[in-house]
Design an enzyme around this catalytic site. Structure first.
Site, PDB file in Angstrom:
ATOM      1  N   ASP A 103       0.824  -1.211   0.000  1.00 35.46           N
ATOM      2  CA  ASP A 103       0.000   0.000   0.000  1.00 35.46           C
ATOM      3  C   ASP A 103       0.859   1.262   0.000  1.00 35.46           C
ATOM      4  O   ASP A 103       0.838   2.069   0.927  1.00 35.46           O
ATOM      5  CB  ASP A 103      -1.005  -0.010   1.167  1.00 35.46           C
ATOM      6  CG  ASP A 103      -2.245  -0.835   0.837  1.00 35.46           C
ATOM      7  OD1 ASP A 103      -2.205  -1.618  -0.124  1.00 35.46           O
ATOM      8  OD2 ASP A 103      -3.255  -0.700   1.560  1.00 35.46           O
ATOM      9  N   ASN A 135      -3.009  -4.627  -1.192  1.00 35.81           N
ATOM     10  CA  ASN A 135      -4.228  -4.697  -2.006  1.00 35.81           C
ATOM     11  C   ASN A 135      -4.390  -3.472  -2.914  1.00 35.81           C
ATOM     12  O   ASN A 135      -5.094  -3.530  -3.922  1.00 35.81           O
ATOM     13  CB  ASN A 135      -5.470  -4.885  -1.123  1.00 35.81           C
ATOM     14  CG  ASN A 135      -5.736  -3.705  -0.222  1.00 35.81           C
ATOM     15  OD1 ASN A 135      -4.865  -3.303   0.560  1.00 35.81           O
ATOM     16  ND2 ASN A 135      -6.930  -3.139  -0.285  1.00 35.81           N
ATOM     17  N   HIS A 136      -3.708  -2.373  -2.587  1.00 33.72           N
ATOM     18  CA  HIS A 136      -3.787  -1.185  -3.446  1.00 33.72           C
ATOM     19  C   HIS A 136      -2.803  -1.228  -4.612  1.00 33.72           C
ATOM     20  O   HIS A 136      -2.895  -0.372  -5.504  1.00 33.72           O
ATOM     21  CB  HIS A 136      -3.580   0.089  -2.626  1.00 33.72           C
ATOM     22  CG  HIS A 136      -4.814   0.536  -1.918  1.00 33.72           C
ATOM     23  ND1 HIS A 136      -5.603   1.570  -2.362  1.00 33.72           N
ATOM     24  CD2 HIS A 136      -5.415   0.066  -0.797  1.00 33.72           C
ATOM     25  CE1 HIS A 136      -6.635   1.726  -1.542  1.00 33.72           C
ATOM     26  NE2 HIS A 136      -6.537   0.824  -0.585  1.00 33.72           N
ATOM     27  N   HIS A 259      -2.432  -3.089   6.557  1.00 37.37           N
ATOM     28  CA  HIS A 259      -3.791  -3.144   5.997  1.00 37.37           C
ATOM     29  C   HIS A 259      -4.878  -2.469   6.824  1.00 37.37           C
ATOM     30  O   HIS A 259      -5.921  -2.123   6.287  1.00 37.37           O
ATOM     31  CB  HIS A 259      -4.150  -4.614   5.752  1.00 37.37           C
ATOM     32  CG  HIS A 259      -5.351  -4.861   4.884  1.00 37.37           C
ATOM     33  ND1 HIS A 259      -5.619  -4.143   3.739  1.00 37.37           N
ATOM     34  CD2 HIS A 259      -6.344  -5.789   4.983  1.00 37.37           C
ATOM     35  CE1 HIS A 259      -6.719  -4.625   3.177  1.00 37.37           C
ATOM     36  NE2 HIS A 259      -7.180  -5.615   3.912  1.00 37.37           N
TER      37      HIS A 259
END
Length: 327
Positions: A103, A135-136, A259
């Protein structure tokens, strides 16, 4: 089949760009100096940087081995000046070994400069810095949460966004510090019982909507036992029974992950089987949280260093308001 599990999930050597001239150290050092002053690189230089980074990253494992001492960091989210504060607190690279758990982009105003700097440091000091996928680091998410728009604004086209999102496919999914501390962005998966299960994944792809690779980048620890449906719409929640069993079965002492926003920068959970580290202070320039990094010494003893936002006169206005839902 005579295959070493350490090599599974890596990219064949023939996929390496054959016509790319190796970037010289003086050129890289010049890029890094410019980036440390929050100056973006030319589009053509970003292209060269990403090509070279792919050569470095494709040789890394889905479970990348890391040696102590090392400093472990959580989400950065384009907060470039706070990344500078992190380096001030933790030490400069390569004097300090770093492991970043994903991220790097979205939310903050300087995703371009942040991710470009970290990638440049990875090429310059490949054995001193490890950068995992969050996840980004995905095409779909970055089109919604800011990185795509920032690239358009700063370069006038989407080429730089494409160079980086193509590179993100090569980022390792997890890391293993001295065979004991397991590091990843999100959390565990009901499809994964062992580290060899992770080594066997084909990571060179966009983050899937479901399945083990998705779960590693999206899941969260929870107070409830067992597996649960994640409110994020991807990944799962997992209880203390799950993390205890995973650690025991794989000879681990700790799962370190990022996260999730935690107000003090780090948070122990599940009877100290899991620690969450978040390294973006005053997240989104409004959450009021501290940030933290975890220093692990050569004896696997860890210390948390907390820090506040870097003082600054102000931030530029963004061209559109990003959604409020915190991913």
């Amino acid at each position: 089949m005579d295959t070493n599990m350490e090599d599974v999930g890596r990219v064949p050597a023939e996929l390496t760009s054959s016509n790319f001239e190796p970037t010289t150290i003086p050129t890289l050092d010049g890029w890094i100096e410019s980036l440390m002053n929050c100056k973006q690189l030319a589009e053509s230089d970003v292209q060269r940087l990403c090509e070279k980074a792919r050569e470095v990253l494709q040789d890394e494992s889905n479970v990348q081995p890391v040696k102590c001492p090392v400093t472990v960091c959580g989400d950065i989210h384009g907060q470039f000046h706070d990344l500078m504060e992190l380096f001030k607190i933790g030490g400069s690279c390569p004097d300090t070994n770093y492991l970043f758990m994903g991220d790097y982009v979205d939310r903050g105003y300087y995703s371009v400069e942040t991710v470009t700097l970290l990638v440049a440091l990875k090429i310059r000091y490949p054995n001193r810095i490890t950068i995992l996928r969050g996840n980004h680091e995905s095409r779909q998410i970055t089109q919604v949460y800011g990185f795509y728009d920032e690239c358009l604004r700063k370069y006038g086209n989407a080429n730089v966004w494409k160079y980086f999102t193509d590179l993100f496919d090569y980022l390792p999914l997890t890391a293993l510090i001295d065979n004991q501390i397991f590091c990843l962005h999100g959390g565990l998966s009901p499809s994964i019982d062992t580290l060899d299960n992770i080594r066997a994944l084909d990571r060179i792809q966009e983050v899937p909507h479901e399945g083990p690779m998705c779960d590693l980048l999206w899941s969260d620890p929870d107070d409830r036992c067992g597996w649960g449906i994640s409110p994020r719409g991807a990944g799962y929640t997992f209880g203390q029974d799950i993390s205890e069993a995973f650690n025991h079965n794989n000879g681990l002492t700790l799962i370190a992950r990022a996260h999730q926003l935690v107000m003090e920068g780090y948070n122990w959970s599940q009877d100290r089987n899991v620690v969450t580290i978040f390294s973006a202070p005053n997240y989104c320039y409004r959450c009021g949280n501290q940030a933290a990094i975890m220093e692990i010494d050569e004896h696997l003893k860890y210390t948390f260093l907390q820090f506040d936002p870097c003082p600054r006169a102000g931030e530029p206005m963004v061209s559109r308001r990003t959604p409020d839902y915190f991913l």
